[in-house]
Scaffold this active site. Structure first.
Site, PDB file in Angstrom:
ATOM      1  N   LYS A  49       0.844  -1.204   0.000  1.00  0.00           N
ATOM      2  CA  LYS A  49       0.000   0.000   0.000  1.00  0.00           C
ATOM      3  C   LYS A  49       0.877   1.251   0.000  1.00  0.00           C
ATOM      4  O   LYS A  49       0.600   2.222  -0.712  1.00  0.00           O
ATOM      5  CB  LYS A  49      -0.953  -0.021   1.207  1.00  0.00           C
ATOM      6  CG  LYS A  49      -2.013  -1.104   1.083  1.00  0.00           C
ATOM      7  CD  LYS A  49      -2.774  -1.402   2.368  1.00  0.00           C
ATOM      8  CE  LYS A  49      -3.723  -2.586   2.156  1.00  0.00           C
ATOM      9  NZ  LYS A  49      -4.426  -3.011   3.365  1.00  0.00           N
ATOM     10  N   GLN A  93      -4.880  -1.830   9.588  1.00  0.00           N
ATOM     11  CA  GLN A  93      -4.740  -3.135   8.939  1.00  0.00           C
ATOM     12  C   GLN A  93      -5.377  -4.231   9.792  1.00  0.00           C
ATOM     13  O   GLN A  93      -5.133  -4.326  10.989  1.00  0.00           O
ATOM     14  CB  GLN A  93      -3.248  -3.441   8.691  1.00  0.00           C
ATOM     15  CG  GLN A  93      -2.986  -4.693   7.882  1.00  0.00           C
ATOM     16  CD  GLN A  93      -3.546  -4.662   6.459  1.00  0.00           C
ATOM     17  OE1 GLN A  93      -3.578  -3.626   5.816  1.00  0.00           O
ATOM     18  NE2 GLN A  93      -4.012  -5.792   5.977  1.00  0.00           N
ATOM     19  N   ASP A 116     -11.455   2.517   4.263  1.00  0.00           N
ATOM     20  CA  ASP A 116     -11.733   1.080   4.239  1.00  0.00           C
ATOM     21  C   ASP A 116     -13.230   0.786   4.132  1.00  0.00           C
ATOM     22  O   ASP A 116     -13.621  -0.351   3.859  1.00  0.00           O
ATOM     23  CB  ASP A 116     -11.223   0.440   5.538  1.00  0.00           C
ATOM     24  CG  ASP A 116      -9.985  -0.401   5.334  1.00  0.00           C
ATOM     25  OD1 ASP A 116      -9.817  -0.945   4.227  1.00  0.00           O
ATOM     26  OD2 ASP A 116      -9.204  -0.528   6.289  1.00  0.00           O
TER      27      ASP A 116
HETATM   28  N1  GUN Z   1      -7.046  -7.093   5.730  1.00  0.00           N
HETATM   29  C1  GUN Z   1      -7.430  -7.780   4.635  1.00  0.00           C
HETATM   30  N2  GUN Z   1      -8.082  -6.967   3.770  1.00  0.00           N
HETATM   31  C2  GUN Z   1      -8.103  -5.743   4.334  1.00  0.00           C
HETATM   32  C3  GUN Z   1      -8.635  -4.482   3.923  1.00  0.00           C
HETATM   33  O1  GUN Z   1      -9.239  -4.312   2.870  1.00  0.00           O
HETATM   34  N3  GUN Z   1      -8.444  -3.468   4.803  1.00  0.00           N
HETATM   35  C4  GUN Z   1      -7.815  -3.614   5.982  1.00  0.00           C
HETATM   36  N4  GUN Z   1      -7.697  -2.557   6.778  1.00  0.00           N
HETATM   37  N5  GUN Z   1      -7.321  -4.764   6.397  1.00  0.00           N
HETATM   38  C5  GUN Z   1      -7.465  -5.818   5.567  1.00  0.00           C
END
Ligand code: GUN
Length: 292
Positions: A49, A93, A116
Protein backbone atom coordinates in the site's frame (compact mmCIF):
# COMPACT_ATOMS: atom_id res chain seq x y z
CA UNK A 1 -11.52 -20.14 -20.10
CA UNK A 2 -9.86 -16.77 -19.91
CA UNK A 3 -7.96 -15.17 -17.09
CA UNK A 4 -8.99 -11.84 -15.60
CA UNK A 5 -5.73 -9.96 -15.22
CA UNK A 6 -6.07 -7.96 -12.00
CA UNK A 7 -2.55 -6.59 -12.27
CA UNK A 8 -3.26 -5.04 -15.63
CA UNK A 9 -6.61 -3.51 -14.61
CA UNK A 10 -5.09 -2.19 -11.36
CA UNK A 11 -2.20 -0.65 -13.29
CA UNK A 12 -4.64 1.18 -15.57
CA UNK A 13 -6.50 2.60 -12.55
CA UNK A 14 -3.24 3.54 -10.82
CA UNK A 15 -2.09 5.39 -13.95
CA UNK A 16 -5.44 7.26 -14.06
CA UNK A 17 -5.09 8.21 -10.39
CA UNK A 18 -1.47 9.26 -10.83
CA UNK A 19 -2.46 11.68 -13.60
CA UNK A 20 -5.30 13.01 -11.46
CA UNK A 21 -3.11 13.53 -8.37
CA UNK A 22 -0.46 15.28 -10.50
CA UNK A 23 -3.14 17.77 -11.56
CA UNK A 24 -4.11 18.61 -7.96
CA UNK A 25 -2.99 21.96 -6.63
CA UNK A 26 -1.73 22.35 -3.07
CA UNK A 27 -1.42 19.62 -0.46
CA UNK A 28 -1.44 16.10 -1.89
CA UNK A 29 -3.71 13.36 -0.51
CA UNK A 30 -2.35 11.67 2.62
CA UNK A 31 -3.11 8.17 3.85
CA UNK A 32 -2.31 7.00 7.39
CA UNK A 33 -1.56 3.27 7.54
CA UNK A 34 -1.79 1.78 11.03
CA UNK A 35 -0.31 -1.67 11.52
CA UNK A 36 -0.25 -3.17 14.99
CA UNK A 37 2.35 -5.92 15.53
CA UNK A 38 4.31 -7.88 12.96
CA UNK A 39 1.93 -10.36 11.33
CA UNK A 40 3.92 -11.30 8.18
CA UNK A 41 0.97 -11.00 5.78
CA UNK A 42 0.05 -7.58 7.23
CA UNK A 43 3.67 -6.42 6.92
CA UNK A 44 3.62 -7.34 3.24
CA UNK A 45 0.18 -5.77 2.54
CA UNK A 46 1.03 -2.47 4.25
CA UNK A 47 4.34 -2.30 2.38
CA UNK A 48 2.47 -2.77 -0.90
CA UNK A 49 0.00 0.00 0.00
CA UNK A 50 2.87 2.33 0.89
CA UNK A 51 4.66 1.59 -2.39
CA UNK A 52 1.56 2.15 -4.51
CA UNK A 53 0.79 5.42 -2.70
CA UNK A 54 4.31 6.67 -3.50
CA UNK A 55 3.86 5.66 -7.15
CA UNK A 56 0.68 7.75 -7.42
CA UNK A 57 1.96 10.76 -5.50
CA UNK A 58 -0.17 10.06 -2.43
CA UNK A 59 1.67 10.70 0.81
CA UNK A 60 1.58 7.82 3.25
CA UNK A 61 2.22 7.88 6.95
CA UNK A 62 2.94 4.45 8.40
CA UNK A 63 2.27 4.10 12.11
CA UNK A 64 3.51 0.96 13.83
CA UNK A 65 2.24 0.70 17.40
CA UNK A 66 3.64 -2.22 19.41
CA UNK A 67 1.59 -5.39 19.77
CA UNK A 68 1.19 -4.48 23.46
CA UNK A 69 -0.81 -1.31 22.71
CA UNK A 70 -4.07 -1.20 24.68
CA UNK A 71 -7.52 -0.64 23.22
CA UNK A 72 -7.67 2.81 24.84
CA UNK A 73 -4.24 3.84 23.55
CA UNK A 74 -5.09 2.72 20.03
CA UNK A 75 -8.37 4.63 20.16
CA UNK A 76 -6.49 7.79 21.26
CA UNK A 77 -4.08 7.29 18.36
CA UNK A 78 -7.01 7.04 15.92
CA UNK A 79 -8.64 10.15 17.41
CA UNK A 80 -5.38 12.00 16.84
CA UNK A 81 -5.46 11.05 13.15
CA UNK A 82 -9.17 11.96 12.93
CA UNK A 83 -8.31 15.44 14.16
CA UNK A 84 -5.24 15.91 11.97
CA UNK A 85 -6.19 18.12 9.00
CA UNK A 86 -3.20 16.86 6.99
CA UNK A 87 -4.50 13.25 7.06
CA UNK A 88 -7.25 12.39 4.54
CA UNK A 89 -7.58 8.65 4.92
CA UNK A 90 -7.01 6.21 7.77
CA UNK A 91 -6.52 2.47 7.37
CA UNK A 92 -6.12 0.11 10.30
CA UNK A 93 -4.74 -3.14 8.94
CA UNK A 94 -6.86 -6.17 9.80
CA UNK A 95 -6.56 -8.54 11.59
CA UNK A 96 -5.64 -6.74 14.79
CA UNK A 97 -3.87 -8.91 17.35
CA UNK A 98 -5.82 -10.21 20.33
CA UNK A 99 -7.26 -8.90 22.62
CA UNK A 100 -7.91 -5.72 20.62
CA UNK A 101 -11.52 -5.19 19.60
CA UNK A 102 -11.33 -4.61 15.86
CA UNK A 103 -14.92 -3.50 15.31
CA UNK A 104 -14.64 -0.85 18.04
CA UNK A 105 -11.49 0.45 16.33
CA UNK A 106 -13.14 0.52 12.90
CA UNK A 107 -15.97 2.56 14.44
CA UNK A 108 -13.50 5.04 15.93
CA UNK A 109 -12.19 6.09 12.52
CA UNK A 110 -14.00 9.22 11.36
CA UNK A 111 -16.50 8.19 8.62
CA UNK A 112 -15.02 10.98 6.46
CA UNK A 113 -11.56 9.37 6.63
CA UNK A 114 -12.75 5.74 6.59
CA UNK A 115 -11.15 4.73 3.28
CA UNK A 116 -11.73 1.08 4.24
CA UNK A 117 -15.51 1.59 4.37
CA UNK A 118 -15.81 -0.43 7.58
CA UNK A 119 -17.51 2.26 9.69
CA UNK A 120 -21.19 1.77 10.52
CA UNK A 121 -22.07 4.97 8.63
CA UNK A 122 -20.33 3.88 5.44
CA UNK A 123 -21.79 0.37 5.52
CA UNK A 124 -25.19 1.96 6.16
CA UNK A 125 -24.76 4.25 3.16
CA UNK A 126 -23.84 1.24 1.03
CA UNK A 127 -27.03 -0.53 2.12
CA UNK A 128 -28.96 2.63 1.21
CA UNK A 129 -27.32 2.90 -2.26
CA UNK A 130 -25.87 6.28 -1.21
CA UNK A 131 -22.65 7.01 -3.13
CA UNK A 132 -21.44 9.71 -0.78
CA UNK A 133 -19.67 7.23 1.54
CA UNK A 134 -16.74 4.88 1.13
CA UNK A 135 -17.09 1.34 -0.22
CA UNK A 136 -14.67 -1.30 1.11
CA UNK A 137 -11.74 -1.76 -1.20
CA UNK A 138 -11.91 -5.47 -2.03
CA UNK A 139 -15.65 -5.44 -2.88
CA UNK A 140 -15.21 -2.25 -4.93
CA UNK A 141 -12.26 -3.90 -6.69
CA UNK A 142 -14.33 -6.97 -7.55
CA UNK A 143 -17.08 -4.82 -9.09
CA UNK A 144 -14.53 -2.83 -11.05
CA UNK A 145 -12.86 -6.03 -12.33
CA UNK A 146 -16.24 -7.40 -13.44
CA UNK A 147 -17.20 -4.13 -15.14
CA UNK A 148 -13.89 -3.81 -16.96
CA UNK A 149 -14.17 -7.49 -18.02
CA UNK A 150 -17.62 -6.68 -19.47
CA UNK A 151 -19.44 -8.98 -17.05
CA UNK A 152 -22.90 -7.51 -16.45
CA UNK A 153 -24.56 -8.94 -13.32
CA UNK A 154 -28.08 -7.92 -14.35
CA UNK A 155 -30.42 -10.86 -13.93
CA UNK A 156 -27.56 -13.22 -13.16
CA UNK A 157 -27.32 -15.45 -10.12
CA UNK A 158 -24.39 -14.19 -8.08
CA UNK A 159 -23.34 -16.57 -5.32
CA UNK A 160 -21.04 -15.20 -2.63
CA UNK A 161 -19.30 -17.75 -0.43
CA UNK A 162 -18.41 -15.98 2.83
CA UNK A 163 -20.17 -13.33 4.93
CA UNK A 164 -17.31 -11.26 6.31
CA UNK A 165 -17.54 -7.56 7.03
CA UNK A 166 -14.54 -6.95 4.76
CA UNK A 167 -15.75 -8.83 1.66
CA UNK A 168 -18.81 -11.11 1.73
CA UNK A 169 -21.45 -8.73 3.07
CA UNK A 170 -20.44 -5.57 1.19
CA UNK A 171 -19.91 -7.36 -2.14
CA UNK A 172 -23.36 -8.95 -1.81
CA UNK A 173 -24.85 -5.47 -1.27
CA UNK A 174 -22.98 -4.07 -4.28
CA UNK A 175 -24.04 -6.91 -6.60
CA UNK A 176 -27.63 -6.39 -5.45
CA UNK A 177 -27.79 -2.65 -6.14
CA UNK A 178 -30.26 -1.56 -8.79
CA UNK A 179 -27.76 0.08 -11.10
CA UNK A 180 -25.84 -0.53 -14.32
CA UNK A 181 -23.51 -3.50 -14.09
CA UNK A 182 -25.16 -4.78 -10.88
CA UNK A 183 -28.83 -5.75 -10.34
CA UNK A 184 -27.89 -9.38 -9.70
CA UNK A 185 -29.86 -12.02 -7.85
CA UNK A 186 -27.62 -12.65 -4.87
CA UNK A 187 -27.23 -15.65 -2.60
CA UNK A 188 -24.78 -15.58 0.30
CA UNK A 189 -23.48 -18.93 1.50
CA UNK A 190 -21.35 -19.51 4.58
CA UNK A 191 -19.99 -22.15 6.93
CA UNK A 192 -23.53 -22.93 8.14
CA UNK A 193 -25.04 -23.41 4.68
CA UNK A 194 -26.59 -26.82 4.04
CA UNK A 195 -25.51 -28.49 0.78
CA UNK A 196 -23.38 -25.56 -0.28
CA UNK A 197 -22.22 -27.19 -3.56
CA UNK A 198 -25.85 -27.42 -4.76
CA UNK A 199 -26.03 -23.63 -4.46
CA UNK A 200 -22.62 -22.76 -5.89
CA UNK A 201 -23.48 -24.94 -8.91
CA UNK A 202 -26.31 -22.49 -9.70
CA UNK A 203 -23.95 -19.52 -9.83
CA UNK A 204 -23.46 -17.56 -13.03
CA UNK A 205 -20.94 -15.54 -11.07
CA UNK A 206 -19.26 -17.19 -8.10
CA UNK A 207 -17.37 -15.08 -5.57
CA UNK A 208 -15.24 -17.15 -3.22
CA UNK A 209 -14.39 -15.23 -0.05
CA UNK A 210 -14.44 -17.83 2.67
CA UNK A 211 -10.78 -17.77 3.69
CA UNK A 212 -10.18 -21.49 3.25
CA UNK A 213 -7.50 -22.63 0.81
CA UNK A 214 -8.84 -24.27 -2.36
CA UNK A 215 -12.31 -24.70 -0.85
CA UNK A 216 -14.19 -24.34 -4.15
CA UNK A 217 -13.52 -27.32 -6.39
CA UNK A 218 -14.49 -28.03 -10.00
CA UNK A 219 -17.54 -30.13 -9.06
CA UNK A 220 -19.00 -27.05 -7.31
CA UNK A 221 -18.96 -24.87 -10.42
CA UNK A 222 -21.39 -24.62 -13.34
CA UNK A 223 -19.75 -24.79 -16.77
CA UNK A 224 -19.29 -21.26 -18.14
CA UNK A 225 -19.43 -19.54 -14.75
CA UNK A 226 -17.37 -16.45 -13.96
CA UNK A 227 -15.26 -17.20 -10.89
CA UNK A 228 -13.79 -14.51 -8.64
CA UNK A 229 -11.28 -15.81 -6.11
CA UNK A 230 -10.85 -13.45 -3.17
CA UNK A 231 -8.74 -15.77 -1.01
CA UNK A 232 -5.08 -15.17 -0.30
CA UNK A 233 -3.97 -18.09 1.85
CA UNK A 234 -0.43 -18.98 2.82
CA UNK A 235 0.01 -22.74 2.67
CA UNK A 236 3.18 -24.51 3.70
CA UNK A 237 5.34 -25.55 0.76
CA UNK A 238 8.80 -26.86 1.64
CA UNK A 239 9.80 -26.74 -2.06
CA UNK A 240 9.67 -22.90 -1.95
CA UNK A 241 12.46 -20.73 -0.63
CA UNK A 242 9.96 -18.84 1.53
CA UNK A 243 8.54 -22.11 2.89
CA UNK A 244 5.04 -21.21 1.70
CA UNK A 245 3.01 -20.50 -1.41
CA UNK A 246 -0.07 -18.38 -1.93
CA UNK A 247 -3.29 -20.04 -2.89
CA UNK A 248 -6.82 -18.77 -3.30
CA UNK A 249 -10.13 -20.07 -1.97
CA UNK A 250 -10.57 -21.76 -5.36
CA UNK A 251 -8.90 -25.01 -6.42
CA UNK A 252 -7.60 -23.51 -9.65
CA UNK A 253 -6.65 -26.72 -11.55
CA UNK A 254 -10.16 -28.21 -11.33
CA UNK A 255 -12.16 -24.95 -11.61
CA UNK A 256 -10.25 -23.19 -14.37
CA UNK A 257 -11.32 -25.61 -17.16
CA UNK A 258 -15.01 -25.06 -16.30
CA UNK A 259 -14.99 -21.28 -15.87
CA UNK A 260 -15.54 -18.82 -18.74
CA UNK A 261 -13.53 -16.23 -16.80
CA UNK A 262 -11.48 -16.65 -13.64
CA UNK A 263 -9.19 -14.52 -11.47
CA UNK A 264 -5.79 -16.00 -10.59
CA UNK A 265 -4.15 -15.82 -7.13
CA UNK A 266 -1.94 -13.90 -6.94
CA UNK A 267 -2.62 -11.27 -9.61
CA UNK A 268 -6.43 -11.20 -9.53
CA UNK A 269 -8.43 -9.40 -6.86
CA UNK A 270 -5.42 -8.50 -4.64
CA UNK A 271 -3.96 -5.69 -6.78
CA UNK A 272 -7.47 -4.24 -7.22
CA UNK A 273 -7.88 -3.84 -3.45
CA UNK A 274 -4.84 -1.57 -3.33
CA UNK A 275 -5.99 0.42 -6.38
CA UNK A 276 -9.41 1.01 -4.78
CA UNK A 277 -7.75 2.10 -1.52
CA UNK A 278 -5.92 4.77 -3.48
CA UNK A 279 -9.12 5.82 -5.23
CA UNK A 280 -10.86 6.15 -1.84
CA UNK A 281 -7.94 8.20 -0.47
CA UNK A 282 -8.18 10.59 -3.40
CA UNK A 283 -11.94 10.82 -2.78
CA UNK A 284 -11.37 11.55 0.93
CA UNK A 285 -8.93 14.31 0.00
CA UNK A 286 -11.49 15.82 -2.40
CA UNK A 287 -14.18 15.68 0.31
CA UNK A 288 -11.86 17.38 2.82
CA UNK A 289 -11.30 20.20 0.34
CA UNK A 290 -15.00 20.50 -0.48
CA UNK A 291 -15.82 20.82 3.22
CA UNK A 292 -13.37 23.59 3.85
N1 GUN B 1 -7.05 -7.09 5.73
C1 GUN B 1 -7.43 -7.78 4.63
N2 GUN B 1 -8.08 -6.97 3.77
C2 GUN B 1 -8.10 -5.74 4.33
C3 GUN B 1 -8.64 -4.48 3.92
O1 GUN B 1 -9.24 -4.31 2.87
N3 GUN B 1 -8.44 -3.47 4.80
C4 GUN B 1 -7.81 -3.61 5.98
N4 GUN B 1 -7.70 -2.56 6.78
N5 GUN B 1 -7.32 -4.76 6.40
C5 GUN B 1 -7.47 -5.82 5.57
Amino acid sequence: MALIDGNQVAETIIAELKAHVASLKGRKPCLALVRVGDDPASVSYVRKKEKTAAEIGVESRVILPPVTISQGELEILIEGLNGDPTVDGILVQSPLPKPLNELAIFRRVSPDKDVDGFHTVNLGKLAQDDDSGFVSCTPAGIMELLARSKVDLAGKHVVVVGRSLIVGKPVALLALQKRAGANGTVTVCHSGTRDLPAITRQADVLIAAIGRPEFVTGDMVKPGAVVIDVGINRVTDPSRKTGYRLTGDVHFPSVEPKASLITPVPGGVGPMTVAMLMRNTVKAHALAHANR
